[in-house]
Design a protein around this motif. Structure first.
Motif, PDB file in Angstrom:
ATOM      1  N   GLU A  71       0.855  -1.184   0.000  1.00  0.00           N
ATOM      2  CA  GLU A  71       0.000   0.000   0.000  1.00  0.00           C
ATOM      3  C   GLU A  71       0.891   1.232   0.000  1.00  0.00           C
ATOM      4  OE1 GLU A  71      -2.216   1.091   3.532  1.00  0.00           O
ATOM      5  OE2 GLU A  71      -0.926  -0.169   4.761  1.00  0.00           O
ATOM      6  N   GLN A  72       0.282   2.400  -0.142  1.00  0.00           N
ATOM      7  CA  GLN A  72       1.039   3.647  -0.184  1.00  0.00           C
ATOM      8  C   GLN A  72       0.527   4.608   0.893  1.00  0.00           C
ATOM      9  OE1 GLN A  72       0.894   4.914  -4.281  1.00  0.00           O
ATOM     10  NE2 GLN A  72       2.678   3.675  -4.740  1.00  0.00           N
ATOM     11  N   PRO A  73       0.957   4.407   2.145  1.00  0.00           N
ATOM     12  CA  PRO A  73       0.565   5.322   3.217  1.00  0.00           C
ATOM     13  C   PRO A  73       1.395   6.593   3.173  1.00  0.00           C
ATOM     14  CG  PRO A  73       2.033   3.659   4.084  1.00  0.00           C
ATOM     15  CD  PRO A  73       1.802   3.328   2.636  1.00  0.00           C
ATOM     16  N   THR A  74       1.084   7.522   4.056  1.00  0.00           N
ATOM     17  CA  THR A  74       1.897   8.724   4.197  1.00  0.00           C
ATOM     18  C   THR A  74       2.522   8.739   5.589  1.00  0.00           C
ATOM     19  OG1 THR A  74      -0.003  10.029   4.924  1.00  0.00           O
ATOM     20  CG2 THR A  74       0.552  10.127   2.576  1.00  0.00           C
ATOM     21  N   ALA A  75       3.591   9.515   5.705  1.00  0.00           N
ATOM     22  CA  ALA A  75       4.276   9.743   6.976  1.00  0.00           C
ATOM     23  C   ALA A  75       4.462  11.248   7.117  1.00  0.00           C
ATOM     24  CB  ALA A  75       5.629   9.037   6.991  1.00  0.00           C
ATOM     25  N   THR A  76       4.484  11.727   8.352  1.00  0.00           N
ATOM     26  CA  THR A  76       4.703  13.144   8.598  1.00  0.00           C
ATOM     27  C   THR A  76       5.989  13.332   9.380  1.00  0.00           C
ATOM     28  OG1 THR A  76       2.324  13.529   8.656  1.00  0.00           O
ATOM     29  CG2 THR A  76       3.715  15.252   9.570  1.00  0.00           C
ATOM     30  N   PHE A  77       6.873  14.157   8.830  1.00  0.00           N
ATOM     31  CA  PHE A  77       8.138  14.516   9.470  1.00  0.00           C
ATOM     32  C   PHE A  77       8.054  15.975   9.905  1.00  0.00           C
ATOM     33  CE2 PHE A  77       9.284  10.905   7.026  1.00  0.00           C
ATOM     34  CZ  PHE A  77      10.503  10.416   7.461  1.00  0.00           C
ATOM     35  N   SER A  78       8.670  16.290  11.029  1.00  0.00           N
ATOM     36  CA  SER A  78       8.757  17.667  11.495  1.00  0.00           C
ATOM     37  C   SER A  78      10.231  18.064  11.533  1.00  0.00           C
ATOM     38  CB  SER A  78       8.145  17.790  12.890  1.00  0.00           C
ATOM     39  OG  SER A  78       8.166  19.132  13.309  1.00  0.00           O
ATOM     40  N   PHE A  79      10.565  19.170  10.883  1.00  0.00           N
ATOM     41  CA  PHE A  79      11.940  19.663  10.814  1.00  0.00           C
ATOM     42  C   PHE A  79      12.026  21.027  11.481  1.00  0.00           C
ATOM     43  CE2 PHE A  79      11.498  16.785   7.251  1.00  0.00           C
ATOM     44  CZ  PHE A  79      12.644  16.011   7.358  1.00  0.00           C
ATOM     45  N   THR A 159       5.926   3.457  -0.248  1.00  0.00           N
ATOM     46  CA  THR A 159       5.333   2.142  -0.433  1.00  0.00           C
ATOM     47  C   THR A 159       5.708   1.255   0.742  1.00  0.00           C
ATOM     48  OG1 THR A 159       5.419   2.321  -2.836  1.00  0.00           O
ATOM     49  CG2 THR A 159       5.220   0.108  -1.930  1.00  0.00           C
ATOM     50  N   ARG A 160       4.695   0.685   1.349  1.00  0.00           N
ATOM     51  CA  ARG A 160       4.906  -0.249   2.455  1.00  0.00           C
ATOM     52  C   ARG A 160       4.512  -1.632   1.977  1.00  0.00           C
ATOM     53  NH1 ARG A 160       3.005  -0.282   8.632  1.00  0.00           N
ATOM     54  NH2 ARG A 160       2.956  -2.531   8.896  1.00  0.00           N
ATOM     55  N   GLU A 161       5.368  -2.600   2.262  1.00  0.00           N
ATOM     56  CA  GLU A 161       5.077  -3.983   1.899  1.00  0.00           C
ATOM     57  C   GLU A 161       5.165  -4.859   3.142  1.00  0.00           C
ATOM     58  OE1 GLU A 161       6.553  -4.233  -2.733  1.00  0.00           O
ATOM     59  OE2 GLU A 161       7.733  -5.248  -1.200  1.00  0.00           O
ATOM     60  N   ASP A 162       4.152  -5.695   3.312  1.00  0.00           N
ATOM     61  CA  ASP A 162       4.139  -6.691   4.380  1.00  0.00           C
ATOM     62  C   ASP A 162       4.107  -8.062   3.712  1.00  0.00           C
ATOM     63  OD1 ASP A 162       3.906  -4.964   6.793  1.00  0.00           O
ATOM     64  OD2 ASP A 162       2.069  -4.332   5.789  1.00  0.00           O
ATOM     65  N   ARG A 163       4.969  -8.975   4.164  1.00  0.00           N
ATOM     66  CA  ARG A 163       5.098 -10.294   3.542  1.00  0.00           C
ATOM     67  C   ARG A 163       4.841 -11.393   4.566  1.00  0.00           C
ATOM     68  NH1 ARG A 163       8.153  -9.891  -1.111  1.00  0.00           N
ATOM     69  NH2 ARG A 163       8.880  -7.805  -1.529  1.00  0.00           N
ATOM     70  N   VAL A 164       4.183 -12.458   4.111  1.00  0.00           N
ATOM     71  CA  VAL A 164       3.988 -13.623   4.961  1.00  0.00           C
ATOM     72  C   VAL A 164       4.124 -14.879   4.108  1.00  0.00           C
ATOM     73  CG1 VAL A 164       1.466 -13.626   4.718  1.00  0.00           C
ATOM     74  CG2 VAL A 164       2.533 -14.701   6.719  1.00  0.00           C
ATOM     75  N   SER A 165       4.870 -15.837   4.638  1.00  0.00           N
ATOM     76  CA  SER A 165       5.028 -17.121   3.963  1.00  0.00           C
ATOM     77  C   SER A 165       3.827 -17.988   4.326  1.00  0.00           C
ATOM     78  CB  SER A 165       6.330 -17.792   4.412  1.00  0.00           C
ATOM     79  OG  SER A 165       6.426 -19.070   3.834  1.00  0.00           O
ATOM     80  N   VAL A 166       3.154 -18.511   3.313  1.00  0.00           N
ATOM     81  CA  VAL A 166       1.983 -19.353   3.565  1.00  0.00           C
ATOM     82  C   VAL A 166       2.268 -20.819   3.306  1.00  0.00           C
ATOM     83  CG1 VAL A 166       0.322 -17.496   3.188  1.00  0.00           C
ATOM     84  CG2 VAL A 166       1.051 -18.901   1.259  1.00  0.00           C
ATOM     85  N   GLY A 167       3.522 -21.146   3.030  1.00  0.00           N
ATOM     86  CA  GLY A 167       3.895 -22.542   2.820  1.00  0.00           C
ATOM     87  C   GLY A 167       3.409 -23.064   1.489  1.00  0.00           C
ATOM     88  N   ALA A 168       3.497 -24.357   1.368  1.00  0.00           N
ATOM     89  CA  ALA A 168       3.112 -25.002   0.102  1.00  0.00           C
ATOM     90  C   ALA A 168       1.607 -25.128   0.026  1.00  0.00           C
ATOM     91  CB  ALA A 168       3.756 -26.364   0.009  1.00  0.00           C
ATOM     92  N   ILE A 169       1.114 -25.003  -1.164  1.00  0.00           N
ATOM     93  CA  ILE A 169      -0.306 -25.229  -1.424  1.00  0.00           C
ATOM     94  C   ILE A 169      -0.396 -26.588  -2.085  1.00  0.00           C
ATOM     95  CG2 ILE A 169      -2.341 -24.454  -2.667  1.00  0.00           C
ATOM     96  CD1 ILE A 169      -1.201 -21.622  -2.475  1.00  0.00           C
ATOM     97  N   GLY A 170      -1.034 -27.538  -1.402  1.00  0.00           N
ATOM     98  CA  GLY A 170      -1.103 -28.907  -1.900  1.00  0.00           C
ATOM     99  C   GLY A 170      -2.130 -29.060  -3.003  1.00  0.00           C
ATOM    100  N   ASN A 171      -2.208 -30.281  -3.498  1.00  0.00           N
ATOM    101  CA  ASN A 171      -3.195 -30.579  -4.542  1.00  0.00           C
ATOM    102  C   ASN A 171      -4.587 -30.546  -3.942  1.00  0.00           C
ATOM    103  OD1 ASN A 171      -1.199 -30.945  -6.403  1.00  0.00           O
ATOM    104  ND2 ASN A 171      -1.033 -33.152  -6.057  1.00  0.00           N
ATOM    105  N   VAL A 172      -5.502 -30.053  -4.691  1.00  0.00           N
ATOM    106  CA  VAL A 172      -6.883 -29.992  -4.260  1.00  0.00           C
ATOM    107  C   VAL A 172      -7.693 -30.899  -5.164  1.00  0.00           C
ATOM    108  CG1 VAL A 172      -8.887 -28.487  -3.957  1.00  0.00           C
ATOM    109  CG2 VAL A 172      -6.592 -27.607  -3.498  1.00  0.00           C
TER     110      VAL A 172
END
Length: 179
Positions: A71-79, A159-172
């Motif tokens: 997703e594309q969030p925003t961040a706020t910085f103060s200088f 751009t923020r990316e979150d990843r998760v391994s879901v393992g193998a997907i077996g035969n259905v």
């Protein structure tokens, strides 16, 4: 690249462009020689309101699948540009520096970094400028004198990316019912 890696790349590029230190605020360390800029991350994650974009990638194992949410969030910085009134030796003569003028000039230069001069470095760090506020007075009493400060806020999209391994997907296989 993580948010912290992006932030560090942005701050290093800004410091190089300004020719002055850009330091994380509220740290226990000796104060830098003026002028300098302090910054804080006011908010690191303001969601974009979407559910995100989902995709799949091959994982490390042969049958491993990684689901990625982006997703594309925003961040706020103060200088805040900081200086003090002082006399310095310049080419053998004493020059008086008005801290308020120096702080405002540095704040204006820093705003220009986000408005125009630093666009390529900002993009390389993984950000896009959404909004730059006007500089306002943020003077602070420091023991027996005023610390002259002018500050502004910047909203950046990344751009923020979150990843998760879901393992193998077996035969259905579908079971057919006997009716």
């Amino acid at each position: 690249m993580t948010f912290v890696e992006k932030r560090n790349a942005l701050i290093a590029a800004m410091s190089a462009a300004l020719g002055h230190p850009v330091i994380l605020d509220s740290q226990v360390q000796p104060e830098a020689e003026p002028p300098f800029v302090v910054y804080s991350v006011t908010t690191d994650y303001i969601p974009d309101g979407s559910l995100g974009h989902y995709s799949r990638e091959a994982g490390k194992g042969e049958d491993d699948v990684v689901v990625v949410r982006a997703e594309q969030p925003t961040a706020t910085f103060s200088f805040t540009a900081c200086s003090i009134n002082r006399t310095v030796d310049k080419d053998g003569s004493q020059v008086y520096i008005l801290g308020a003028d120096e702080a405002l000039e540095l704040a204006t230069l820093a705003q220009g970094f986000f408005l125009h001069t630093g666009r390529q470095q900002i993009a390389r760090a993984g950000f896009v400028v959404v909004e730059v506020s006007g500089a306002s007075n943020r003077d602070a009493l420091e023991l027996d004198e005023m610390g002259r400060r002018f500050g502004f806020d910047v909203r950046l999209r990344y751009t923020r990316e979150d990843r998760v391994s879901v393992g193998a997907i077996g035969n259905v296989t579908a079971k057919q019912s006997k009716e």
